[in-house]
Motif scaffolding. Structure first.
Motif: not given
Length: 128
Positions: A107-123
């Protein structure tokens, strides 16, 4: 994800851990942008989200993984269109538990300076 420019990540012949180098906030440095791994600094309830973006014909598929076990998946597979998917989960983590994102084999993903592919987490809140 990409430090500069734009492009595809993958496909690879094996599953890989994605590394997100464009880190917006990392209070406590629990996320390691070199390894792509978040290590829980304290016991608590944490919210994690992943989003993937790509272009057909190759599908875009990624998992949020806790301690080596896939928890939720973000997947899209439309051969002639842009691909976009996201997912999220609340996890109870112990000190030292690890959470990261894997890109599926083939599989593949695409990203650029627009930050299309992200991972976030918070307490959300600490637990005793």
């Amino acid at each position: 994800m990409m430090e500069s420019g734009s492009g595809f990540i993958g496909p690879f012949t094996t599953e890989i851990t994605l590394t997100y180098r464009n880190v917006f906030t990392n209070i406590g440095n629990a996320y390691n942008p070199i390894t792509g791994i978040f290590t829980a600094p304290l016991k608590g309830a944490y919210m994690f989200r992943v989003s993937v973006y790509g272009h057909g014909p190759t599908a875009a598929t990624a998992d949020i993984v806790k301690n080596g076990k896939a928890v939720v998946i973000a997947h899209d597979n439309r051969p002639q269109n842009d691909l976009n998917s996201s997912n999220g989960v609340v996890l109870i983590l112990e000190v030292g538990d690890v959470v990261y994102v894997t890109l599926w084999s083939g599989r593949r993903i695409f990203d650029n300076k627009s930050n299309h592919s992200t991972f976030s987490g918070y307490l959300l809140f600490p637990l005793r």
